[in-house]
Design an enzyme around this catalytic site. Structure first.
Site, PDB file in Angstrom:
ATOM      1  N   TYR A 142      29.625 -83.205  27.083  1.00 13.60           N
ATOM      2  CA  TYR A 142      30.901 -83.917  27.179  1.00 13.60           C
ATOM      3  C   TYR A 142      30.785 -85.394  26.821  1.00 13.60           C
ATOM      4  O   TYR A 142      29.700 -85.931  26.664  1.00 13.60           O
ATOM      5  CB  TYR A 142      31.601 -83.690  28.512  1.00 13.60           C
ATOM      6  CG  TYR A 142      30.938 -84.071  29.812  1.00 13.60           C
ATOM      7  CD1 TYR A 142      30.051 -85.116  29.931  1.00 13.60           C
ATOM      8  CD2 TYR A 142      31.269 -83.368  30.977  1.00 13.60           C
ATOM      9  CE1 TYR A 142      29.507 -85.468  31.147  1.00 13.60           C
ATOM     10  CE2 TYR A 142      30.731 -83.704  32.206  1.00 13.60           C
ATOM     11  CZ  TYR A 142      29.856 -84.755  32.281  1.00 13.60           C
ATOM     12  OH  TYR A 142      29.330 -85.089  33.495  1.00 13.60           O
ATOM     13  N   GLU A 143      31.962 -85.999  26.631  1.00 15.79           N
ATOM     14  CA  GLU A 143      32.097 -87.375  26.114  1.00 15.79           C
ATOM     15  C   GLU A 143      31.445 -87.531  24.740  1.00 15.79           C
ATOM     16  O   GLU A 143      30.877 -88.574  24.423  1.00 15.79           O
ATOM     17  CB  GLU A 143      31.522 -88.399  27.103  1.00 15.79           C
ATOM     18  CG  GLU A 143      32.165 -88.395  28.454  1.00 15.79           C
ATOM     19  CD  GLU A 143      33.683 -88.463  28.387  1.00 15.79           C
ATOM     20  OE1 GLU A 143      34.219 -89.080  27.440  1.00 15.79           O
ATOM     21  OE2 GLU A 143      34.337 -87.890  29.267  1.00 15.79           O
ATOM     22  N   GLY A 144      31.536 -86.510  23.929  1.00 13.44           N
ATOM     23  CA  GLY A 144      30.906 -86.503  22.613  1.00 13.44           C
ATOM     24  C   GLY A 144      29.531 -85.893  22.723  1.00 13.44           C
ATOM     25  O   GLY A 144      28.651 -86.442  23.392  1.00 13.44           O
TER      26      GLY A 144
END
Length: 573
Positions: A429-431
């Site tokens: 997550y978050e890239g």
């Protein structure tokens, strides 16, 4: 096993390794003296040890549930959150005008890591709010700031980030959520969002969602996206939660870990929202929140790794197995060479990742305090490394923690496996970490490698200065840095971005290896005699740093051999 906050490690790194004194020397952060920071970290450490750590196992065994549309959190989480709220830990770096402490991001980073070690599922809640606070500080109207920031900073209200949709994951520009003007300055938001961390809870007065959606005149792709603030309860004329908004939690995801953190599917049906930033400027505003969160997620990985390490170390010190191979041994498995190797790898990699994260935070603080372009460029360059290496380290350390436990690591009752299950998502997550590495070789080298080369020169200068004190380690770091320079120059020279992308992950890992060695060498040089930090640096530099050669060989191979393999070649035989 009780968790112990590694306050001495944070203090040593801040004071001797990443140059926090520069931050305290600015006018903006003049009050952040070494004594004050240590006192703050000590108080945060007590909260983590006494109130949050006991919730770690509970969150795994009694995760969040959805009952008749209402999210029910793990027993004890409400009390744990109260401890975070009452201590003011949500807004450590928030603007004092709205109730924040106004402290450096480096302090927030250390506190967030401790909370992640103690109870990652619960820590994810204030991390989301911190990101929303920063986005609103930079992009919201004065009226929105005045209403929402004090509530978010106090912890009375919580914040979330709504990007992902069923058909729009990393390709955010493919989203279908819509925003229709209501004619009164508000907008009707409709659409579905998935993977929303802490999309709801049963302990805060309100939950405020930052939602990406497209206005009727928004062009396709990311340039047509706007950002909206959509609260669960619409504030009344006194700024208190009023009537329920037209949104709901459809379901909770069934996850391999982080069971205590409700990951929601959110449905918006003409929900009332307010524009944050300019029309069609949603991605710029959201990236403010995401960049904050990327450092925070890297720290989550480190924190989970620290918890796994402490768990494994305690087991290795107590578990009796076989005959001790060393004279006057303890009789526990820590006497065995391979167990010692695993523990040393865990500890030294955590130190490296922690130092990179804190160096990134210091660069953010210096950029904010001085406005200096070079500090801002350094912060931007270090962010993808801090996120990817922090989470990769957490995953690897948690995996080794299971291995140290042997067969008992595979048994859930020991708690070793939970760290591995919980931390795994941080690389996604978050890239994803692949996206972080592509960002590193793409956007972060668009300056022709200027920010990268500035860091390389700093590492070389430090290695040369250390030759008299630590000649063998200094020589190893110097040689690795020259290999780093060659790999970076190769990346900059590639005009076909796919050539860069093919080796971007090993390139990032190679950078992290060299940066880790650089910080270990600094730590050794700041210590008198052959102390524990010097011995740990020696292990890292002589045993782990050599991995850089393989990383850079992989990084500079290009893309041809990847695409020489057809889909048929990759299919199962």
């Amino acid at each position: 096993m009780p968790y112990r906050a590694p306050i001495s490690d944070y203090s040593y790194i801040l004071n001797n390794v990443v140059g926090f004194s520069q931050v305290a020397g600015t006018e903006k952060f003049a009050e952040a003296s070494a004594d004050m920071v240590e006192a703050i970290l000590g108080e945060a450490g007590k909260l983590c040890e006494e109130k949050l750590a006991p919730l770690q196992r509970e969150g795994d065994l009694k995760g969040a549930t959805l009952e008749n549309g209402v999210v029910r959190t793990t027993p004890g989480f409400a009390e744990g959150y109260d401890g975070i709220k009452e201590g003011g830990w949500v807004a450590i770096s928030g603007d004092p005008e709205f109730g924040g402490m106004g402290l450096p991001m480096a302090v927030t980073t250390a506190v967030n890591e401790m909370m992640s070690s103690a109870c990652l599922s619960l820590q994810l809640n204030p991390l989301m709010t911190q990101g929303q606070i920063e986005a609103l500080e930079h992009h919201a109207s004065d009226d929105l700031k005045a209403l929402y920031l004090p509530k978010l900073m106090s912890g009375e209200w919580c914040g979330t980030m709504n990007l992902t949709e069923p058909a729009a994951g990393s390709d955010v520009g493919a989203l279908r959520s819509k925003a229709e003007p209501n004619g009164d300055g508000t907008y009707a938001i409709s659409g579905q969002k998935i993977y929303i961390s802490w999309g709801d809870n049963d302990f805060s007065e309100n939950v405020c969602h930052l939602v990406l959606a497209r206005l009727p005149d928004g062009v396709p792709g990311t340039k047509g996206i706007s950002l909206f603030l959509v609260p669960k309860y619409i504030p009344d004329e006194n700024g208190n939660p009023g009537k329920a908004n037209s949104l709901k939690v459809v379901s909770l995801e069934h996850k391999m870990g982080l069971h205590g953190s409700p990951t929601c599917v959110m449905q918006y049906d003409g929900a009332t929202g307010w524009l944050v930033g300019p029309e069609h400027g949603g991605m710029a505003a959201m990236f403010t929140m995401m960049n904050n969160a990327r450092l925070g997620v890297g720290v989550q990985g480190i924190g989970a790794g620290e918890g796994a390490y402490q768990h494994a170390l305690a087991y290795a010190l107590e578990r009796k197995q076989g005959r001790s191979p060393v004279e006057n041994g303890t009789g526990a498995i820590i006497d065995h060479a391979d167990v010692r190797r695993m523990l040393a790898t865990m500890k030294s990699d955590l130190f490296a990742a922690r130092s990179i994260a804190l160096a990134c935070a210091v660069a953010i603080d210096m950029g904010n305090a001085t406005g200096d372009r070079e500090w801002k460029a350094r912060a931007a360059f270090l962010t993808p490394i801090a996120k990817a290496f922090g989470t990769e380290t957490g995953i690897r350390v948690a995996e080794l923690g299971v291995q140290v436990h042997g067969g008992m690591g595979f048994i859930e009752e020991t708690g070793a496996a939970q760290y591995s299950r919980d931390v795994r998502v941080t690389a996604i997550y978050e890239g994803t970490n692949g996206i972080q590495s592509m960002d590193l070789v793409g956007r972060k080298l668009m300056d022709g490698g200027e920010a990268a080369c500035a860091l390389i020169e700093e590492i070389v200068e430090q290695a040369e200065a250390a030759r008299a004190q630590q000649p063998r380690m200094a020589e190893a770091v110097w040689n690795a840095t020259e290999a780093l320079r060659d790999a970076t120059e190769w990346m900059v020279s590639q005009t076909d971005m796919n050539e860069r992308f093919a080796g971007s992950v090993p390139f990032l890992l190679g950078w992290a290896r060299v940066l880790g060695a650089h910080f270990h060498l600094r730590a050794a040089c700041a210590e008198e005699g052959d102390g524990p930090r010097t011995r740990l640096a020696r292990f890292y530099i002589h045993r782990l740093l050599p991995e850089h050669a393989a990383h850079f060989a992989h990084a500079t191979t290009g893309a041809a051999d990847l695409y020489a393999l057809s889909p048929d070649d990759l299919s199962a035989a």
